[in-house]
Design a protein around this motif. Structure first.
Motif, PDB file in Angstrom:
ATOM      1  N   PHE A  71       0.847  -1.193   0.000  1.00 17.15           N
ATOM      2  CA  PHE A  71       0.000   0.000   0.000  1.00 17.15           C
ATOM      3  C   PHE A  71       0.885   1.247   0.000  1.00 17.15           C
ATOM      4  O   PHE A  71       1.784   1.377   0.822  1.00 17.15           O
ATOM      5  CB  PHE A  71      -0.916  -0.014   1.223  1.00 17.15           C
ATOM      6  N   PRO A  72       0.674   2.178  -0.920  1.00 17.59           N
ATOM      7  CA  PRO A  72       1.522   3.383  -0.980  1.00 17.59           C
ATOM      8  C   PRO A  72       1.251   4.320   0.198  1.00 17.59           C
ATOM      9  O   PRO A  72       0.177   4.316   0.782  1.00 17.59           O
ATOM     10  CB  PRO A  72       1.123   4.029  -2.299  1.00 17.59           C
ATOM     11  N   GLN A  73       2.258   5.127   0.512  1.00 15.38           N
ATOM     12  CA  GLN A  73       2.134   6.148   1.549  1.00 15.38           C
ATOM     13  C   GLN A  73       2.080   7.508   0.870  1.00 15.38           C
ATOM     14  O   GLN A  73       2.849   7.779  -0.048  1.00 15.38           O
ATOM     15  CB  GLN A  73       3.323   6.100   2.502  1.00 15.38           C
ATOM     16  N   VAL A  74       1.165   8.350   1.321  1.00 14.58           N
ATOM     17  CA  VAL A  74       0.968   9.670   0.732  1.00 14.58           C
ATOM     18  C   VAL A  74       0.855  10.669   1.866  1.00 14.58           C
ATOM     19  O   VAL A  74       0.285  10.369   2.914  1.00 14.58           O
ATOM     20  CB  VAL A  74      -0.320   9.696  -0.132  1.00 14.58           C
ATOM     21  N   GLY A  75       1.393  11.872   1.674  1.00  7.97           N
ATOM     22  CA  GLY A  75       1.278  12.889   2.704  1.00  7.97           C
ATOM     23  C   GLY A  75       1.717  14.244   2.198  1.00  7.97           C
ATOM     24  O   GLY A  75       2.055  14.424   1.030  1.00  7.97           O
ATOM     25  N   ILE A  76       1.713  15.203   3.113  1.00  8.72           N
ATOM     26  CA  ILE A  76       2.155  16.556   2.791  1.00  8.72           C
ATOM     27  C   ILE A  76       2.950  17.079   3.974  1.00  8.72           C
ATOM     28  O   ILE A  76       2.630  16.796   5.120  1.00  8.72           O
ATOM     29  CB  ILE A  76       0.960  17.473   2.435  1.00  8.72           C
ATOM     30  N   SER A  77       3.982  17.845   3.671  1.00  9.65           N
ATOM     31  CA  SER A  77       4.871  18.388   4.692  1.00  9.65           C
ATOM     32  C   SER A  77       5.243  19.810   4.297  1.00  9.65           C
ATOM     33  O   SER A  77       5.332  20.132   3.115  1.00  9.65           O
ATOM     34  CB  SER A  77       6.132  17.519   4.785  1.00  9.65           C
ATOM     35  N   SER A  78       5.492  20.649   5.289  1.00  4.96           N
ATOM     36  CA  SER A  78       5.844  22.038   4.992  1.00  4.96           C
ATOM     37  C   SER A  78       7.218  22.162   4.334  1.00  4.96           C
ATOM     38  O   SER A  78       7.441  23.077   3.550  1.00  4.96           O
ATOM     39  CB  SER A  78       5.800  22.880   6.271  1.00  4.96           C
ATOM     40  N   ASN A  79       8.150  21.262   4.629  1.00  7.25           N
ATOM     41  CA  ASN A  79       9.469  21.392   4.013  1.00  7.25           C
ATOM     42  C   ASN A  79       9.711  20.413   2.862  1.00  7.25           C
ATOM     43  O   ASN A  79      10.579  20.647   2.036  1.00  7.25           O
ATOM     44  CB  ASN A  79      10.586  21.282   5.059  1.00  7.25           C
ATOM     45  N   LYS A  80       8.954  19.316   2.777  1.00  2.43           N
ATOM     46  CA  LYS A  80       9.128  18.356   1.680  1.00  2.43           C
ATOM     47  C   LYS A  80       8.063  18.504   0.604  1.00  2.43           C
ATOM     48  O   LYS A  80       8.203  17.962  -0.484  1.00  2.43           O
ATOM     49  CB  LYS A  80       9.091  16.916   2.216  1.00  2.43           C
ATOM     50  N   GLY A  81       6.998  19.202   0.916  1.00  2.00           N
ATOM     51  CA  GLY A  81       5.882  19.328  -0.025  1.00  2.00           C
ATOM     52  C   GLY A  81       5.037  18.065  -0.024  1.00  2.00           C
ATOM     53  O   GLY A  81       5.021  17.306   0.932  1.00  2.00           O
ATOM     54  N   PHE A  82       4.336  17.836  -1.102  1.00  3.18           N
ATOM     55  CA  PHE A  82       3.543  16.615  -1.262  1.00  3.18           C
ATOM     56  C   PHE A  82       4.512  15.459  -1.494  1.00  3.18           C
ATOM     57  O   PHE A  82       5.431  15.571  -2.291  1.00  3.18           O
ATOM     58  CB  PHE A  82       2.583  16.764  -2.442  1.00  3.18           C
ATOM     59  N   PHE A  83       4.330  14.350  -0.767  1.00  4.81           N
ATOM     60  CA  PHE A  83       5.254  13.235  -0.946  1.00  4.81           C
ATOM     61  C   PHE A  83       4.490  11.918  -1.078  1.00  4.81           C
ATOM     62  O   PHE A  83       3.396  11.758  -0.552  1.00  4.81           O
ATOM     63  CB  PHE A  83       6.283  13.149   0.190  1.00  4.81           C
ATOM     64  N   THR A  84       5.093  11.011  -1.824  1.00  5.18           N
ATOM     65  CA  THR A  84       4.538   9.659  -1.987  1.00  5.18           C
ATOM     66  C   THR A  84       5.669   8.648  -1.868  1.00  5.18           C
ATOM     67  O   THR A  84       6.820   8.933  -2.195  1.00  5.18           O
ATOM     68  CB  THR A  84       3.876   9.472  -3.368  1.00  5.18           C
ATOM     69  N   ARG A  85       5.316   7.486  -1.396  1.00  2.74           N
ATOM     70  CA  ARG A  85       6.242   6.350  -1.325  1.00  2.74           C
ATOM     71  C   ARG A  85       5.488   5.138  -1.854  1.00  2.74           C
ATOM     72  O   ARG A  85       4.434   4.769  -1.346  1.00  2.74           O
ATOM     73  CB  ARG A  85       6.708   6.103   0.102  1.00  2.74           C
ATOM     74  N   VAL A  86       6.036   4.534  -2.895  1.00  2.91           N
ATOM     75  CA  VAL A  86       5.415   3.359  -3.512  1.00  2.91           C
ATOM     76  C   VAL A  86       6.364   2.173  -3.302  1.00  2.91           C
ATOM     77  O   VAL A  86       7.370   2.044  -3.991  1.00  2.91           O
ATOM     78  CB  VAL A  86       5.162   3.585  -5.016  1.00  2.91           C
ATOM     79  N   PRO A  87       6.064   1.296  -2.321  1.00  8.84           N
ATOM     80  CA  PRO A  87       6.962   0.182  -2.035  1.00  8.84           C
ATOM     81  C   PRO A  87       6.608  -1.090  -2.807  1.00  8.84           C
ATOM     82  O   PRO A  87       5.434  -1.382  -3.054  1.00  8.84           O
ATOM     83  CB  PRO A  87       6.770  -0.041  -0.535  1.00  8.84           C
ATOM     84  N   TYR A  88       7.645  -1.824  -3.172  1.00  8.82           N
ATOM     85  CA  TYR A  88       7.493  -3.132  -3.806  1.00  8.82           C
ATOM     86  C   TYR A  88       8.194  -4.152  -2.929  1.00  8.82           C
ATOM     87  O   TYR A  88       9.358  -3.990  -2.555  1.00  8.82           O
ATOM     88  CB  TYR A  88       8.093  -3.146  -5.212  1.00  8.82           C
ATOM     89  N   TYR A  89       7.492  -5.223  -2.573  1.00  8.66           N
ATOM     90  CA  TYR A  89       8.030  -6.291  -1.724  1.00  8.66           C
ATOM     91  C   TYR A  89       8.366  -7.497  -2.593  1.00  8.66           C
ATOM     92  O   TYR A  89       7.526  -7.964  -3.362  1.00  8.66           O
ATOM     93  CB  TYR A  89       7.000  -6.677  -0.654  1.00  8.66           C
ATOM     94  N   TRP A  90       9.601  -7.991  -2.469  1.00 13.12           N
ATOM     95  CA  TRP A  90      10.036  -9.154  -3.228  1.00 13.12           C
ATOM     96  C   TRP A  90      10.415 -10.257  -2.241  1.00 13.12           C
ATOM     97  O   TRP A  90      11.376 -10.131  -1.493  1.00 13.12           O
ATOM     98  CB  TRP A  90      11.221  -8.794  -4.113  1.00 13.12           C
TER      99      TRP A  90
END
Length: 182
Positions: free
Chosen positions: A16-35
């Motif tokens: 499941f991807p992670q999505v968020g917003i931060s004042s210093n990083k801006g909008f951010f996403t993390r898309v993980p793949y498990y092998w």
């Protein structure tokens, strides 16, 4: 609603991807793949994007070599193309090996490119509040009443503006329990 795995064995795929917003990083996403490489090792790779900073990646490799040896390698890096065009990151290696009964080898290595990378990119509060990056290498031999320890320490202080690093001379220590003299 309820969700349950149909298969009992581990399987590779996107998490499941992670999505968020931060004042210093801006909008951010993390898309993980498990092998699921095999029964004794796995790898998770993530693509991380930060609209105010740049693009990065994180990796976590976990392994069990035998019943007596296991460890993990974790890394994170980001190329801040939208900020100051620097590449920053963190690397962590952990390994435990019980060589023989009473004899063990352990590595706990933590390195960073700069003092603020944990504070700015850490996911958990514990990571963001790290005051040091410490690397320890231990060799330990235990007997009934004696303990022999060899230790190498490297320490990076993350609380000051100027870089402070401490490298201690390798330490060898022999400790014994109190025992009567024959």
């Amino acid at each position: 609603w309820f969700a349950a795995a149909i298969r009992r064995e581990r399987q590779s795929g996107f998490l499941f991807p992670q999505v968020g917003i931060s004042s210093n990083k801006g909008f951010f996403t993390r898309v993980p793949y498990y092998w699921a490489i095999d029964d004794s090792q796995d790898l998770t790779v993530s693509l991380d994007t930060f609209t105010s900073r740049g693009v990065g990646s994180s990796i976590e490799y976990r392994y069990i070599q035998s019943q007596n040896a296991a460890g993990s390698l974790t890394g994170f890096f980001v190329h801040e193309a939208f900020d100051d065009n620097e590449t920053r990151g963190v690397g962590i290696a952990k390994h435990t090996w019980d060589i023989a009964p009473g004899l063990s080898f352990k590595v706990d290595a933590n390195v960073t490119t700069d003092d603020k990378v944990y504070r700015e990119y850490g996911d958990r509060l514990q990571e963001r509040s790290n005051q040091r990056a410490e690397t320890n290498v231990f060799v330990t031999k235990r007997w009934d009443t004696w303990n022999l320890v060899g230790n190498i320490l490297w320490y990076q202080d993350l609380t000051v503006d100027r870089p402070v690093e401490l490298q201690r001379v390798p330490e060898i220590r022999l400790d014994g329990l109190r025992q009567p003299i024959p």
